[in-house]
Structure formats: structure tokens, C-alpha cells
Scaffold this motif. Structure first.
Motif, short mmCIF file in Angstrom:
data_model
loop_
_atom_site.label_atom_id
_atom_site.label_comp_id
_atom_site.label_asym_id
_atom_site.label_seq_id
_atom_site.Cartn_x
_atom_site.Cartn_y
_atom_site.Cartn_z
N HIS A 54 11.79 15.51 5.10
CA HIS A 54 12.96 15.15 4.29
C HIS A 54 12.68 15.17 2.79
N ASP A 55 11.39 15.06 2.41
CA ASP A 55 11.05 14.96 0.99
C ASP A 55 9.57 15.31 0.80
N GLN A 56 9.31 16.42 0.12
CA GLN A 56 7.92 16.86 -0.08
C GLN A 56 7.14 15.92 -1.01
N TYR A 57 7.82 15.05 -1.74
CA TYR A 57 7.17 14.10 -2.64
C TYR A 57 7.21 12.67 -2.08
N ALA A 58 7.42 12.54 -0.79
CA ALA A 58 7.57 11.22 -0.16
C ALA A 58 6.32 10.35 -0.33
N ILE A 59 6.56 9.07 -0.63
CA ILE A 59 5.50 8.07 -0.73
C ILE A 59 5.94 6.88 0.11
N ARG A 60 5.20 6.64 1.20
CA ARG A 60 5.51 5.54 2.11
C ARG A 60 4.92 4.24 1.56
N ILE A 61 5.64 3.14 1.77
CA ILE A 61 5.18 1.81 1.37
C ILE A 61 4.88 1.02 2.63
N ASP A 62 3.66 0.49 2.73
CA ASP A 62 3.26 -0.34 3.86
C ASP A 62 2.90 -1.73 3.38
N GLY A 91 -0.12 -3.05 7.65
CA GLY A 91 -0.02 -1.63 7.96
C GLY A 91 1.34 -1.22 8.52
N GLU A 92 2.34 -2.09 8.38
CA GLU A 92 3.68 -1.78 8.87
C GLU A 92 4.48 -1.11 7.76
N LYS A 93 5.23 -0.07 8.13
CA LYS A 93 6.05 0.64 7.15
C LYS A 93 7.17 -0.26 6.68
N ILE A 94 7.29 -0.37 5.35
CA ILE A 94 8.32 -1.20 4.72
C ILE A 94 9.45 -0.33 4.16
N GLY A 95 9.14 0.90 3.80
CA GLY A 95 10.13 1.79 3.22
C GLY A 95 9.44 2.90 2.44
N TYR A 96 10.16 3.47 1.48
CA TYR A 96 9.66 4.58 0.68
C TYR A 96 10.02 4.37 -0.79
N ILE A 97 9.24 4.98 -1.66
CA ILE A 97 9.64 5.08 -3.07
C ILE A 97 10.87 5.99 -3.06
N TYR A 112 0.84 -1.20 0.00
CA TYR A 112 0.00 0.00 0.00
C TYR A 112 0.88 1.24 0.00
N LEU A 113 0.47 2.24 -0.78
CA LEU A 113 1.22 3.48 -0.92
C LEU A 113 0.48 4.63 -0.25
N PHE A 114 1.22 5.46 0.50
CA PHE A 114 0.64 6.60 1.18
C PHE A 114 1.50 7.83 0.94
N ARG A 115 0.87 8.91 0.50
CA ARG A 115 1.59 10.17 0.30
C ARG A 115 1.90 10.81 1.63
N GLU A 116 3.11 11.29 1.78
CA GLU A 116 3.52 12.03 2.97
C GLU A 116 4.02 13.41 2.53
N SER A 117 3.09 14.26 2.12
CA SER A 117 3.46 15.58 1.61
C SER A 117 4.07 16.47 2.70
N GLU A 118 3.84 16.15 3.97
CA GLU A 118 4.41 16.92 5.07
C GLU A 118 5.73 16.34 5.57
N ASN A 119 6.27 15.35 4.87
CA ASN A 119 7.52 14.72 5.27
C ASN A 119 8.64 15.77 5.24
#
Length: 130
Positions: A69-77, A81-87, A60-67
Motif C-alpha cells: 500500500h505504501d513503499q515508504y511505510a513505517i510501522r509503529i510497534d 512488539g505489537e503493531k500500534i499503527g503507521y506513520i 519502535y519504528l520499522f521500515r516496510e519497504s515491501e508494503n
């Protein structure tokens, strides 16, 4: 003309009350976008977590626009529902803009490569278009 899923209001606009994705499924198309290696795995609380994933497992992909470190961050779960990493930052801008525009992006495990203590997770990205 009305049916149980729709009704017209006084302004002659169509209002949808049912499950819109089911209504549009005949027009749905899955478009392959890219394959990327997930970033940030070494920073996870449990860096072994990605090694437990199986090929073709849904992610599952989730946008993290408030991240910060990266305004285009996309979290991978994973499905739990556990975080696996990021694009990766070097390739997330187009995908983030698609998500911000309301497009539905999906992901699945392509490959998991474990080398010693390091785990590389390759993820396939798709866009659901209708």
C-alpha cells in the motif's frame, strides 16, 4: 594504537569489535523531527491497544519497504512488539529515506486522545545522530 575495542588490520583500517553505540555515546545527539498522529489504528486487531499507552512511552519504528500500500511505510510497534499503527503516508517519505540511509529514528507517545470508540495517538519522532 589498539585498545580492547579496536584493532588495526594489515590494510591500516580500523576494525571495531566492541559496542559501537557505547563508543560513540559522547558524540550522540537526539534531534526532534516532528509529531504525527498514527494512521491505521482502526484496522488493528485490538483498536483499544493504543488507548493503553502512556505519554513518553517508548515506541519502535520499522521500515516496510515491501508494503503493497505504501513503499515508504513505517510501522509503529509498542514495547511488547505489537503493531500500534503507521506513520501517516502524507508525511512518511522523508523519515523513510532517513531510515533507508541508515539513520536511527526513535519514537515516543506524545498524547493519547480517546473519543468514544476512536483513539488518536500522537507520536513524537526523533533522530539519534552521532
Amino acid at each position: 594504537m589498539s585498545n580492547p575495542l579496536t584493532k588495526f588490520d594489515d590494510s591500516k583500517d580500523l576494525i571495531v569489535f566492541g559496542d559501537l553505540p557505547e563508543l560513540l555515546k559522547p558524540m550522540q545527539e537526539k534531534i526532534y523531527l516532528d509529531s504525527v498522529y498514527a494512521a491505521g489504528i482502526s484496522h488493528l486487531d485490538d483498536p483499544e491497544l493504543p488507548a493503553k499507552l502512556k505519554p513518553k512511552e517508548k515506541l519502535y519504528l520499522f521500515r516496510e519497504s515491501e508494503n503493497p500500500h505504501d513503499q515508504y511505510a513505517i510501522r509503529i510497534d509498542n514495547e511488547a512488539g505489537e503493531k500500534i499503527g503507521y506513520i501517516p503516508k502524507r508525511s512518511n517519505r522523508v523519515f523513510a529515506r532517513l531510515m533507508d540511509a541508515g539513520k536511527i529514528l526513535t519514537a515516543a507517545v506524545s498524547d493519547v486522545e480517546k473519543t468514544g470508540r476512536y483513539c488518536a495517538l500522537k507520536v513524537d519522532l526523533w533522530m539519534e545522530d552521532f
